[in-house]
Design a protein around this motif. Structure first.
Motif, mmCIF file in Angstrom:
data_model
loop_
_atom_site.group_PDB
_atom_site.id
_atom_site.type_symbol
_atom_site.label_atom_id
_atom_site.label_comp_id
_atom_site.label_asym_id
_atom_site.label_seq_id
_atom_site.Cartn_x
_atom_site.Cartn_y
_atom_site.Cartn_z
ATOM 1 N N TYR A 46 -1.291 0.709 6.382
ATOM 2 C CA TYR A 46 -0.209 -0.238 6.132
ATOM 3 C C TYR A 46 0.305 -0.830 7.448
ATOM 4 O O TYR A 46 0.499 -2.052 7.560
ATOM 5 C CB TYR A 46 0.916 0.468 5.386
ATOM 6 C CG TYR A 46 2.242 -0.249 5.422
ATOM 7 C CD1 TYR A 46 2.493 -1.337 4.585
ATOM 8 C CD2 TYR A 46 3.253 0.157 6.302
ATOM 9 C CE1 TYR A 46 3.714 -1.999 4.619
ATOM 10 C CE2 TYR A 46 4.468 -0.493 6.337
ATOM 11 C CZ TYR A 46 4.691 -1.574 5.499
ATOM 12 O OH TYR A 46 5.897 -2.234 5.542
ATOM 13 N N LEU A 47 0.529 0.022 8.454
ATOM 14 C CA LEU A 47 1.035 -0.461 9.737
ATOM 15 C C LEU A 47 0.041 -1.410 10.384
ATOM 16 O O LEU A 47 0.420 -2.459 10.929
ATOM 17 C CB LEU A 47 1.327 0.724 10.667
ATOM 18 C CG LEU A 47 2.457 1.672 10.237
ATOM 19 C CD1 LEU A 47 2.602 2.812 11.242
ATOM 20 C CD2 LEU A 47 3.782 0.924 10.090
ATOM 21 N N SER A 49 -2.101 -3.305 8.887
ATOM 22 C CA SER A 49 -2.103 -4.582 8.153
ATOM 23 C C SER A 49 -0.936 -5.469 8.557
ATOM 24 O O SER A 49 -0.977 -6.681 8.372
ATOM 25 C CB SER A 49 -2.065 -4.323 6.644
ATOM 26 O OG SER A 49 -0.791 -3.822 6.246
ATOM 27 N N ARG A 50 0.107 -4.870 9.125
ATOM 28 C CA ARG A 50 1.282 -5.634 9.565
ATOM 29 C C ARG A 50 1.261 -5.886 11.072
ATOM 30 O O ARG A 50 2.242 -6.353 11.651
ATOM 31 C CB ARG A 50 2.569 -4.888 9.184
ATOM 32 C CG ARG A 50 2.769 -4.788 7.675
ATOM 33 C CD ARG A 50 3.976 -3.930 7.330
ATOM 34 N NE ARG A 50 5.245 -4.601 7.608
ATOM 35 C CZ ARG A 50 5.925 -5.314 6.713
ATOM 36 N NH1 ARG A 50 5.449 -5.463 5.478
ATOM 37 N NH2 ARG A 50 7.067 -5.874 7.026
ATOM 38 N N ILE A 52 1.113 -3.658 13.480
ATOM 39 C CA ILE A 52 1.885 -2.649 14.211
ATOM 40 C C ILE A 52 0.921 -1.578 14.697
ATOM 41 O O ILE A 52 0.235 -0.946 13.899
ATOM 42 C CB ILE A 52 2.963 -2.019 13.305
ATOM 43 C CG1 ILE A 52 3.925 -3.103 12.811
ATOM 44 C CG2 ILE A 52 3.705 -0.908 14.041
ATOM 45 C CD1 ILE A 52 4.915 -2.621 11.774
ATOM 46 N N ASP A 62 10.318 -1.815 7.801
ATOM 47 C CA ASP A 62 8.879 -1.575 7.640
ATOM 48 C C ASP A 62 8.639 -0.363 6.746
ATOM 49 O O ASP A 62 7.753 -0.383 5.889
ATOM 50 C CB ASP A 62 8.207 -1.338 9.000
ATOM 51 C CG ASP A 62 8.150 -2.593 9.859
ATOM 52 O OD1 ASP A 62 8.009 -3.691 9.288
ATOM 53 O OD2 ASP A 62 8.261 -2.463 11.092
ATOM 54 N N GLU A 65 9.471 -1.268 3.167
ATOM 55 C CA GLU A 65 8.437 -2.121 2.587
ATOM 56 C C GLU A 65 7.174 -1.319 2.255
ATOM 57 O O GLU A 65 6.441 -1.652 1.323
ATOM 58 C CB GLU A 65 8.091 -3.261 3.551
ATOM 59 C CG GLU A 65 9.141 -4.347 3.643
ATOM 60 C CD GLU A 65 9.322 -5.071 2.310
ATOM 61 O OE1 GLU A 65 8.318 -5.345 1.633
ATOM 62 O OE2 GLU A 65 10.480 -5.343 1.945
ATOM 63 N N ASP A 69 5.143 -1.279 -1.272
ATOM 64 C CA ASP A 69 3.699 -1.442 -1.406
ATOM 65 C C ASP A 69 3.073 -0.303 -2.193
ATOM 66 O O ASP A 69 2.129 -0.506 -2.963
ATOM 67 C CB ASP A 69 3.051 -1.519 -0.016
ATOM 68 C CG ASP A 69 3.075 -2.929 0.557
ATOM 69 O OD1 ASP A 69 3.805 -3.770 -0.017
ATOM 70 O OD2 ASP A 69 2.377 -3.193 1.552
ATOM 71 N N ASP A 74 -2.242 -2.145 -3.963
ATOM 72 C CA ASP A 74 -2.938 -3.217 -3.254
ATOM 73 C C ASP A 74 -4.419 -3.159 -3.601
ATOM 74 O O ASP A 74 -5.178 -2.383 -3.011
ATOM 75 C CB ASP A 74 -2.737 -3.068 -1.738
ATOM 76 C CG ASP A 74 -3.331 -4.241 -0.957
ATOM 77 O OD1 ASP A 74 -4.071 -5.039 -1.560
ATOM 78 O OD2 ASP A 74 -3.061 -4.333 0.248
#
Length: 313
Positions: A46-47, A49-50, A52, A62, A65, A69, A74
């Motif tokens: 997840y990080l 994909s952002r 980070i 974050d 969120e 998710d 997803d």
């Protein structure tokens, strides 16, 4: 160097260090570490994909969120939506990671400490349509036998006054007033309430008291509903009475004593009863507890509207 200048480690490095800490210093069980590794692996994805690449760049939003998710899922990442219990478990791992990172000086602050798991989705009470309730009641006392008479009286009473199963099995003979068609129930916290009883339930109770209970009683016992040995009927046995009746009625769904209570409340509101009156009948301390049943009736109205109104779509 990271954006904050705290460490040059990536998020993956920091997760690995945390898992090593769990294993070596805290002696966590292998299954626990495996569960944390799985949850934090998804967090790493997840990080990434952002955009980070280290924990010092993560904000509280974050983390929030991430929970959104998890609930949404997803398909592109191969994530299926998680149940609230699984999301709460993942949050425990993420909070543990950020707490560790802050304690070790890997980040300037623990941004996850204030994040709480999402509230479970409010489950609407399950109720039965009137015809299914009637089918259950009629299948309970098909034979003129003491226990069949008892079963019919029990189920008629549960639906007629919305009693909890514990309240019904705790009734004594003196708690029934056939003349005024009322029953005295002892609810939670010993709080008593007197509620009306419908005609069919009164008739079933009278039939049981005249032709059924005398054949079951073996000694002085004030209990209204008796088992085959003459003792007070247990909640478990009463539950089985309903389950058997539902099966004989041909219902292929799980029906519990609370199902009749839910049906009682929903049918009253469908018929126009005031929610505060239903609150008193159910013995709820707060009307807020009762208002969940209004959601059921609103959903029913929406379904009827969607199928019946010519310009609903």
């Amino acid at each position: 160097m990271s954006r904050t200048g705290v460490t040059d480690e990536t998020a993956a490095d920091q997760v690995t260090r945390f898992l090593d800490h769990l294993t070596v210093e805290r002696g966590a069980a292998a299954n626990t570490v495996s569960s944390y590794r799985r949850d934090l692996g998804r967090y790493e994805q997840y990080l990434t994909s952002r955009g980070i690449d280290d924990l010092s760049s993560v904000t509280e939003n974050d983390v929030r969120e991430f929970l959104v998710d998890l609930r949404r899922g997803d398909p592109d990442a191969g994530w299926v939506p998680l149940a609230d219990s699984s999301i709460a478990r993942s949050l425990v791992a993420v909070r543990g990671l950020h707490k560790f990172a802050a304690a070790e000086g890997l980040v300037a602050a623990d941004v996850a400490h204030a994040v709480r798991p999402p509230r479970p989705a409010r489950r609407l009470p399950k109720s039965l349509p009137v015809d299914e309730v009637v089918a259950i009641l009629e299948s309970a006392g098909a034979a003129d036998h003491p226990r069949a008479l008892r079963d019919r009286a029990l189920l008629e009473l549960l639906y007629s006054c919305g009693a909890r199963i514990s309240e019904a099995t705790a009734l004594d003979v003196d708690d029934i007033d056939a003349e005024t068609r009322a029953v005295r129930l002892s609810g939670k916290g010993g709080k008593e309430r007197v509620v009306p009883v419908g005609g069919p339930a009164v008739e079933a109770l009278e039939a049981y008291l005249v032709r059924g209970r005398p054949a079951l009683v073996s000694r002085a016992n004030p209990a209204l509903f008796l088992n085959a040995r003459g003792g007070r009927l247990s909640r478990q046995s009463a539950w089985q009475v309903l389950s058997d009746a539902a099966q004989r009625a041909g219902l292929d769904k799980t029906v519990s004593p609370h199902t009749l209570r839910h049906s009682f409340a929903t049918h009253l509101l469908d018929g126009g009863a005031d929610v505060r009156v239903v609150q008193e009948l159910l013995g709820h301390a707060s009307v807020t507890t009762t208002q969940v049943y209004t959601l059921v009736t609103v959903n029913t109205m929406r379904e009827v509207y969607a199928t019946a109104h010519p310009r609903a779509r």
